[in-house]
Scaffold this motif. Structure first.
Motif, PDB file in Angstrom:
ATOM      1  N   ARG A 165      -6.338  -8.100  -1.942  1.00 31.00           N
ATOM      2  CA  ARG A 165      -5.801  -8.265  -0.592  1.00 31.00           C
ATOM      3  C   ARG A 165      -5.240  -9.674  -0.352  1.00 31.00           C
ATOM      4  O   ARG A 165      -5.968 -10.655  -0.497  1.00 31.00           O
ATOM      5  N   GLY A 166      -3.970  -9.703  -0.010  1.00 32.49           N
ATOM      6  CA  GLY A 166      -3.353 -11.013   0.191  1.00 32.49           C
ATOM      7  C   GLY A 166      -2.597 -11.479  -1.031  1.00 32.49           C
ATOM      8  O   GLY A 166      -1.608 -12.202  -0.931  1.00 32.49           O
ATOM      9  N   TYR A 167      -3.013 -10.996  -2.174  1.00 30.27           N
ATOM     10  CA  TYR A 167      -2.361 -11.152  -3.499  1.00 30.27           C
ATOM     11  C   TYR A 167      -1.886 -12.581  -3.675  1.00 30.27           C
ATOM     12  O   TYR A 167      -1.314 -12.956  -3.476  1.00 30.27           O
ATOM     13  N   SER A 186       0.903  -3.748   0.726  1.00 33.85           N
ATOM     14  CA  SER A 186       1.102  -3.482   2.156  1.00 33.85           C
ATOM     15  C   SER A 186       2.259  -2.524   2.385  1.00 33.85           C
ATOM     16  O   SER A 186       3.132  -2.760   3.206  1.00 33.85           O
ATOM     17  N   SER A 187       2.279  -1.439   1.644  1.00 25.93           N
ATOM     18  CA  SER A 187       3.470  -0.593   1.651  1.00 25.93           C
ATOM     19  C   SER A 187       3.297   0.717   2.400  1.00 25.93           C
ATOM     20  O   SER A 187       4.284   1.360   2.754  1.00 25.93           O
ATOM     21  N   ILE A 230     -12.147   7.354  -1.862  1.00 32.45           N
ATOM     22  CA  ILE A 230     -12.644   6.197  -2.605  1.00 32.45           C
ATOM     23  C   ILE A 230     -13.364   5.230  -1.679  1.00 32.45           C
ATOM     24  O   ILE A 230     -13.029   5.109  -0.513  1.00 32.45           O
ATOM     25  N   GLY A 231     -14.385   4.601  -2.239  1.00 25.72           N
ATOM     26  CA  GLY A 231     -15.240   3.718  -1.448  1.00 25.72           C
ATOM     27  C   GLY A 231     -14.726   2.296  -1.418  1.00 25.72           C
ATOM     28  O   GLY A 231     -15.415   1.369  -1.812  1.00 25.72           O
ATOM     29  N   GLY A 232     -13.506   2.116  -0.948  1.00 26.72           N
ATOM     30  CA  GLY A 232     -12.923   0.785  -0.833  1.00 26.72           C
ATOM     31  C   GLY A 232     -12.187   0.366  -2.089  1.00 26.72           C
ATOM     32  O   GLY A 232     -12.478   0.841  -3.199  1.00 26.72           O
ATOM     33  N   GLY A 233     -11.218  -0.509  -1.928  1.00 27.26           N
ATOM     34  CA  GLY A 233     -10.444  -0.971  -3.084  1.00 27.26           C
ATOM     35  C   GLY A 233     -10.018  -2.419  -2.919  1.00 27.26           C
ATOM     36  O   GLY A 233     -10.311  -3.250  -3.755  1.00 27.26           O
ATOM     37  N   PHE A 234      -9.308  -2.701  -1.849  1.00 25.27           N
ATOM     38  CA  PHE A 234      -8.848  -4.059  -1.524  1.00 25.27           C
ATOM     39  C   PHE A 234      -8.034  -4.682  -2.655  1.00 25.27           C
ATOM     40  O   PHE A 234      -7.990  -5.890  -2.791  1.00 25.27           O
ATOM     41  N   GLY A 235      -7.458  -3.845  -3.506  1.00 22.12           N
ATOM     42  CA  GLY A 235      -6.675  -4.361  -4.623  1.00 22.12           C
ATOM     43  C   GLY A 235      -7.392  -4.234  -5.957  1.00 22.12           C
ATOM     44  O   GLY A 235      -6.763  -4.130  -7.006  1.00 22.12           O
ATOM     45  N   ALA A 236      -8.729  -4.235  -5.936  1.00 24.73           N
ATOM     46  CA  ALA A 236      -9.484  -4.136  -7.196  1.00 24.73           C
ATOM     47  C   ALA A 236      -9.034  -2.909  -7.977  1.00 24.73           C
ATOM     48  O   ALA A 236      -8.839  -2.945  -9.196  1.00 24.73           O
ATOM     49  N   LYS A 237      -8.821  -1.825  -7.251  1.00 21.88           N
ATOM     50  CA  LYS A 237      -8.488  -0.565  -7.906  1.00 21.88           C
ATOM     51  C   LYS A 237      -6.981  -0.373  -8.034  1.00 21.88           C
ATOM     52  O   LYS A 237      -6.493   0.728  -8.199  1.00 21.88           O
ATOM     53  N   ILE A 252      -2.383  -9.061   5.262  1.00 21.34           N
ATOM     54  CA  ILE A 252      -2.206 -10.343   5.968  1.00 21.34           C
ATOM     55  C   ILE A 252      -3.511 -10.828   6.590  1.00 21.34           C
ATOM     56  O   ILE A 252      -3.778 -12.020   6.692  1.00 21.34           O
ATOM     57  N   VAL A 253      -4.359  -9.850   6.971  1.00 18.54           N
ATOM     58  CA  VAL A 253      -5.545 -10.146   7.765  1.00 18.54           C
ATOM     59  C   VAL A 253      -6.601 -10.988   7.049  1.00 18.54           C
ATOM     60  O   VAL A 253      -7.508 -11.509   7.686  1.00 18.54           O
ATOM     61  N   ILE A 254      -6.479 -11.159   5.732  1.00 21.65           N
ATOM     62  CA  ILE A 254      -7.480 -11.977   5.026  1.00 21.65           C
ATOM     63  C   ILE A 254      -7.061 -13.445   4.962  1.00 21.65           C
ATOM     64  O   ILE A 254      -7.853 -14.308   4.599  1.00 21.65           O
ATOM     65  N   ASN A 255      -5.817 -13.726   5.344  1.00 23.78           N
ATOM     66  CA  ASN A 255      -5.249 -15.037   5.017  1.00 23.78           C
ATOM     67  C   ASN A 255      -5.643 -16.206   5.914  1.00 23.78           C
ATOM     68  O   ASN A 255      -5.590 -17.345   5.471  1.00 23.78           O
TER      69      ASN A 255
END
Ligand code: FES
Ligand code: FES
Lengths: 156, 763
Positions: B370-372, B534-535, B253-260, B723-726
């Motif tokens: 990401r970061g939720y 983050s599991s 998959i071409g990225g997700g970051f939580g969207a998917k 965590i890295v987006i925060n």
């Protein structure tokens, strides 16, 4: 209408609708490396070479490609693998979806610019978005690749 | 045997060759060439009822296979949120409905032989809408007389304080210590409200899915998803067919970051295939991905912090108002992190309180990014702590040093967990050195009239959802002794397939090349909650360790049988099973091949793992910015970050994760903003209007690691993905204040806001 062009060195003839963008045509021809990330010429994912120059295939009219030589990443497998190894050594291949368009432009840049510095690199590749890497790993890979090319040129 | 350990080595991702040469490995590359093209007719109104919908003319377009409206779909509600059942997100959706709840809500599904026909048919569908007043201001949504979900069959499966008759998707209250007393004893109290906007994950591959019936007549769905197993349940709920009839496959998959982590596109082609028997494909445009998807929850966060005049933080009170939009996906859960993963950065405080409301409005539904929720809370807390430092006339770094959580501390606001592994103090110290804090704080005036300054922020996250998430792993021995590693977690480009293979290689004492990995397929992969929260490294990683342990025992016992001795007389070194007395041995290769001949010992192991705790990774970030006081424009010159993710499994992949997250955080801080006009129409429907950071915007980013050792994680590892987006939004906002004395409490930090602030200060 009928179109005839050279795709990765092979002559291709096809009957196409005139409003088809080059991107659609290329994917129809099985060139799946060509990706779409937007509809507004804003991401660079769809980059291919027309007569050796990078263009955005999403907005490039197919008619204009008639009679030209087109290169996609499929036609640059050796160079892609060579640079790709540098990218992977940084862990910057990531999701890979932006890789083909990015690598096309990296290859075009190394052909076009002599000894590009960091600013030149950033400028040249500014149109290539990537949401995964934050760009730093890509930059490290490009610099190392250029250095490698240079030392090869010097016959080291 | 492998000479160097694989863990902690920066090895290449297993799939790299295919990715860098552009091989057809993504959903759209794999779809059958003759499948039906599916597109969606979307509502132009933020709130409306379909009074009539006429599809006759659309159906007559040559090549059109089907047009579906609300009259054609099952009537039981479901959620698209990828969460463990019973989901905390309310069941508030139907595939199609006569009520339109946001601009872009789906009014009809059209399927046809080609795009042209489908586009024409879309134009020919006639809809008569009864336009209703929308709820657009999330501050006025709670108890508004206009209801987003007035329906009676709306339901919440979990007690999250939801009430559709009040536009409430969730509510929570928790506290510890004597808050009133702690504030009464505080010499200084800062109380401010911060506003973070909805942001798009903007992964380069938009949402996409194709579906078909396989040879067993089962509905097979191939999709760009982070939640392969949850998609099976979601489809079963939505389509009203048994789960046993559905198979879901995740390719690259071409990225997700939580969207998917939300099943945004799956139900539509699946429904078409179910109804027509034909294969079908839906590829979202970027415009659809920008306007009808699953972005970050917009939040307004009120923080009250009290401290003594010496700078000891006594109490933190945080209230979050979260905008879940038209549907409740991830609404009740994201907001939990807003308090529980920001307040515990300062767990020495004597008292805390966290309250929140999550409200429905008539804008696109929010989701997981990401970061939720933690990202929003951390922007507020880390801005407020800087404001407190300035009120106390203290260096903000100093104030943090005095108050942060340290290893062994109890974290009352983090469900009473103890920080078993925590190098936050070392992260802070090191990031200060990296940015040269002591020399650069607060600001320097440059010769060109610009001002350079520095700003700091800290962050935490979790590692998996405690007491809920599960991960299982299967490993088998093949001919010649190579291994197959089967996981149910979805690699979204971050390299988890490789990282897990590195762990397996160390457990089985072989090279990672000796281990093959696969994409996820619900029919053959072992169960995993999915790649979110983050599991993967922490939880699936531990399942790998456990599975390899069991498999090693099996290899040893089969080896002992072949060597005609007892299992406790042998050992395994990765290459051979040998008698400890060194009398006899057998190579793994021979053993593996023999196992396929007159043998009844399966060389196969499968284990599951879950965790009662969610150990937080920690991080310190520092921004150096340059501001042009003539225009208010802020430019990031440098970003430095130090992460404690426990043991680093693959330094390169961890670094790129961090740089990528920081890039997204810089976007969030400086330009990304989903906004709507007064009718609820999105102003951010393309990459022209919604600007992402390019390589010219991120400055120079450098990342280092300060490792702690997490006793419950595989090889001591914790998570890193989120965590890295925060840190960038608060670090940059703090730097802006340090430069020009303007406090930006609403993201993004646009030139106008900074400039107006400068003007106001001058008055
Ligand atoms: S697809 Fe985005 S620029 Fe061509
Ligand atoms: S690697 Fe995923 S977008 Fe660049």
């Amino acid at each position: 209408m009928e179109i005839k062009l050279w795709l990765n060195g092979k002559a291709v003839r096809d009957d196409v609708s005139p409003d088809m963008p080059l991107l659609e045509f290329l994917r129809k021809q099985g060139m799946y490396s060509v990706k779409r990330g937007c509809e507004t010429s804003g991401c660079g994912l769809c980059s291919v070479l027309v007569e050796g120059k990078p263009v955005l295939s999403c907005t490039y009219p197919l008619m204009r490609a008639d009679g030209t030589h087109i290169t996609t990443l499929e036609g640059l497998e050796k160079e892609a693998e060579e640079f790709g190894a540098f990218l992977a050594d940084e862990g910057a291949d990531q999701c890979g979806f932006c890789n083909p368009g990015f690598i096309i432009n990296v290859i075009a840049m190394t052909r076009e610019l002599e000894n590009p510095d960091e600013e030149d690199i950033k400028e040249y590749l500014a149109g290539n978005l990537c949401r995964c890497t934050g760009f730093m790993g890509q930059l490290r890979a490009v610099k190392k690749y250029i250095e490698h090319k240079r030392s090869e040129g010097r016959g080291e | 045997m492998n000479e160097n350990n694989a863990v902690n080595r920066p090895i290449r991702k297993k799939d790299y060759k295919a990715l860098v040469t552009g091989k057809p490995v993504y959903t759209d590359d794999l779809a059958p060439k003759d499948c039906l093209v599916v597109k969606l007719l979307r509502s132009p109104h933020a709130h409306a009822l379909i009074e009539e919908i006429d599809t006759d003319r659309a159906m007559k377009v040559p090549g059109i296979e089907a047009v579906f409206t609300y009259k054609d779909v099952p009537q039981s509600r479901f959620t698209l949120a990828g969460q463990t059942y019973p989901e905390a997100s309310p069941y508030d959706r139907l595939i199609l409905e006569n009520r339109m709840r946001h601009v872009g809500d789906v009014a009809a599904i059209v399927a046809g032989e080609n795009e042209k026909a489908v586009d024409r048919a879309l134009k020919l569908i006639k809809v008569k809408y009864k336009v209703l007043t929308p709820v657009l201001d999330f501050r006025k949504a709670k108890d508004n007389e206009i209801l987003v979900h007035p329906e009676d069959n709306w339901k919440a499966l979990c007690p999250v304080g939801a009430d559709n008759k009040r536009n409430l998707c969730a509510r929570e209250e928790s506290e510890g210590g004597d808050l009133e007393k702690a504030f009464a004893e505080s010499d200084v109290i800062v109380e401010e409200t911060y506003h973070t906007k909805a942001n798009q994950q903007a992964m380069m591959e938009t949402f996409r899915t194709f579906s078909y019936f396989d040879i067993y007549n089962r509905l097979t769905v191939v999709s760009a998803t982070q939640i392969t197993f949850h998609v099976r349940r979601i489809l079963s709920n939505a389509l009203d067919i048994p789960k046993s009839q559905i198979r879901v496959i995740k390719p690259r998959i071409g990225g997700g970051f939580g969207a998917k982590q939300t099943a945004v596109s799956e139900i539509y082609p699946a429904f078409v295939t179910l109804k027509t028997g034909k294969s079908a494909k839906l590829v979202f445009t970027r415009e659809e991905t920008q306007t009808a998807s699953s972005p970050r929850h917009e939040m307004e966060v009120r923080v009250k912090i009290g401290a003594t005049k010496e700078g000891k933080i006594k109490a933190i009170d945080l209230y979050a108002l979260s905008n879940t939009g038209a549907y409740g996906e991830h609404g009740p859960t994201t907001v939990g992190l807003t308090g529980h993963k920001s307040i515990p950065i300062y767990s020495k405080a004597e008292a805390f309180r966290f309250t929140c409301d999550v409200v429905y409005t008539n804008v696109m539904s929010a989701g997981a990014y990401r970061g939720y929720g933690a990202t929003q809370g951390i922007f507020a807390i880390e801005s407020a702590v800087d404001e407190l430092a300035h009120r106390l006339d203290m260096d903000p770094a100093k104030l943090r040093e005095m108050n942060i959580t340290r290893e062994g501390d109890l974290m009352p606001a983090y469900f009473g967990e103890r920080a078993n592994s925590c190098a936050l103090d070392r992260c802070l110290e090191r990031v200060k050195k990296m940015i040269d804090w002591d020399n650069k704080y607060p600001r320097r005036y440059m010769e060109n009239g610009k001002i350079r300054s520095v700003g700091l922020a800290l962050a935490m996250q979790g590692s998996s959802i405690a007491g809920l998430d599960v991960a299982s792993v299967t490993v088998k021995v093949n001919d010649d002794g190579f291994y197959s590693l089967m996981i149910g977690a979805s690699d979204m480009g971050t390299g988890c397939d490789t990282i897990l293979a590195q762990m397996a290689a160390d457990c089985l004492m072989c090279e990672p090349e000796n281990i093959v990995v696969y994409g996820v397929d619900t029919d053959t992969s072992p169960y995993d909650s999915g790649s979110y929260a983050s599991s993967t490294t922490y939880l699936t990683g531990m399942a790998v360790v456990k599975t390899c342990r069991s498999l090693t025992e099996k290899i040893k016992s089969y080896g002992a049988k072949l060597l005609k001795c007892r299992a406790d007389e042998v050992d395994f070194d990765g290459e051979r099973v040998y008698m400890v007395s060194e009398e006899k041995s057998i190579s793994l290769k021979d053993l593996a091949n023999l196992s396929m001949n007159f043998n009844d010992n399966a060389l196969y192991a499968s284990e599951m793992h879950t965790s009662p705790i969610s150990p937080p990774p920690f991080m310190a970030g520092a921004a150096e910015v340059e501001i042009d006081p003539e225009t208010g424009k802020t430019e990031v010159i440098k970003y430095r970050a130090v992460v404690d993710c426990g043991t680093v499994i693959n330094p390169n992949l961890a670094r790129v994760q961090t740089e990528g997250g920081i890039g997204q955080g810089i976007g969030m801080a400086l330009f990304e903003d989903i906004s709507y006009n007064e009718k609820g129409v999105s102003r951010s429907n393309s990459f022209m209007q919604y600007r992402l950071p390019t390589r010219l915007d991120v400055g120079d980013v450098k990342v280092e690691f300060e490792s702690s050792y997490e006793p419950t994680g595989p090889f001591g590892a914790k998570s890193i993905g989120e965590i890295v987006i925060n840190t960038p939004p608060p670090a940059i906002a703090n730097a802006v204040y340090n430069a020009v004395g303007v406090r930006i409490r609403e993201l993004p930090i646009s030139p106008e806001k900074v400039y107006m602030g400068i003007i106001k200060n001058e008055d």
